[in-house]
Scaffold this motif. Sequence first.
Motif, PDB file in Angstrom:
ATOM      1  N   MET A  17       7.879 -84.512  22.807  1.00 33.54           N
ATOM      2  CA  MET A  17       6.456 -83.934  21.961  1.00 33.54           C
ATOM      3  C   MET A  17       7.357 -82.255  21.308  1.00 33.54           C
ATOM      4  O   MET A  17       7.671 -81.889  22.470  1.00 33.54           O
ATOM      5  CB  MET A  17       5.504 -84.027  22.502  1.00 33.54           C
ATOM      6  CG  MET A  17       4.795 -84.478  22.809  1.00 33.54           C
ATOM      7  SD  MET A  17       2.896 -85.207  23.425  1.00 33.54           S
ATOM      8  CE  MET A  17       2.844 -83.640  24.799  1.00 33.54           C
ATOM      9  N   SER A  18       7.190 -82.288  19.637  1.00 37.56           N
ATOM     10  CA  SER A  18       7.146 -81.023  18.947  1.00 37.56           C
ATOM     11  C   SER A  18       6.191 -80.308  20.194  1.00 37.56           C
ATOM     12  O   SER A  18       5.396 -80.159  20.419  1.00 37.56           O
ATOM     13  CB  SER A  18       7.009 -81.348  17.366  1.00 37.56           C
ATOM     14  OG  SER A  18       6.655 -79.999  17.287  1.00 37.56           O
ATOM     15  N   TRP A  19       6.885 -78.953  19.897  1.00 40.84           N
ATOM     16  CA  TRP A  19       5.981 -77.774  20.055  1.00 40.84           C
ATOM     17  C   TRP A  19       4.888 -77.505  19.147  1.00 40.84           C
ATOM     18  O   TRP A  19       3.767 -76.646  20.142  1.00 40.84           O
ATOM     19  CB  TRP A  19       7.029 -76.350  20.386  1.00 40.84           C
ATOM     20  CG  TRP A  19       8.054 -76.459  21.349  1.00 40.84           C
ATOM     21  CD1 TRP A  19       9.480 -76.755  21.169  1.00 40.84           C
ATOM     22  CD2 TRP A  19       8.473 -76.652  22.552  1.00 40.84           C
ATOM     23  NE1 TRP A  19      10.324 -76.824  22.327  1.00 40.84           N
ATOM     24  CE2 TRP A  19       8.638 -77.075  23.569  1.00 40.84           C
ATOM     25  CE3 TRP A  19       7.076 -76.551  23.607  1.00 40.84           C
ATOM     26  CZ2 TRP A  19       9.460 -76.265  24.559  1.00 40.84           C
ATOM     27  CZ3 TRP A  19       7.051 -76.282  24.882  1.00 40.84           C
ATOM     28  CH2 TRP A  19       8.499 -75.928  25.821  1.00 40.84           C
ATOM     29  N   THR A  20       5.078 -77.727  18.005  1.00 43.94           N
ATOM     30  CA  THR A  20       3.304 -78.188  17.483  1.00 43.94           C
ATOM     31  C   THR A  20       2.675 -78.666  17.493  1.00 43.94           C
ATOM     32  O   THR A  20       0.781 -78.220  17.028  1.00 43.94           O
ATOM     33  CB  THR A  20       4.296 -77.588  15.959  1.00 43.94           C
ATOM     34  OG1 THR A  20       4.444 -78.954  15.637  1.00 43.94           O
ATOM     35  CG2 THR A  20       5.347 -76.351  16.180  1.00 43.94           C
ATOM     36  N   THR A  21       2.774 -79.901  18.296  1.00 45.11           N
ATOM     37  CA  THR A  21       1.479 -80.617  18.630  1.00 45.11           C
ATOM     38  C   THR A  21       0.404 -80.002  19.145  1.00 45.11           C
ATOM     39  O   THR A  21       0.756 -79.580  19.942  1.00 45.11           O
ATOM     40  CB  THR A  21       2.067 -81.431  19.701  1.00 45.11           C
ATOM     41  OG1 THR A  21       3.664 -82.289  18.989  1.00 45.11           O
ATOM     42  CG2 THR A  21       1.512 -82.622  19.693  1.00 45.11           C
TER      43      THR A  21
END
Length: 105
Positions: free
Chosen positions: A65-69
């Motif tokens: 998962m992206s850190w911005t999710t």
Amino acid sequence: METNGSISNSHDIQPSDASDIASREKPTEKVVFINHAELAWQERRREWVGDQSQKSRRAPREPIMSWTTTYEDLLLTTEPFQEPIPLAEMVDFLVDIWLEEGLYD
């Protein structure tokens, strides 16, 4: 009726018989206790956990998962992830979200 003191009872042990019984009762080898329950437990544990010495030590990989999710990003999509998310990564993500929202102390 008189009883004859020389009549032997079939349950009496004769001196020669006593030495035979004693030699049979004393094993010449030491008996070793084997805990079969522990052996079975260890085998089941090995099946469950796996052999740690055989596992390769992988370098830490990038998170899926992206850190911005955001939490909303996960709830609003119906598309599956490209690959499974490791449990530890999902737990970290949820704890971070719950901390931000004041749901987890």
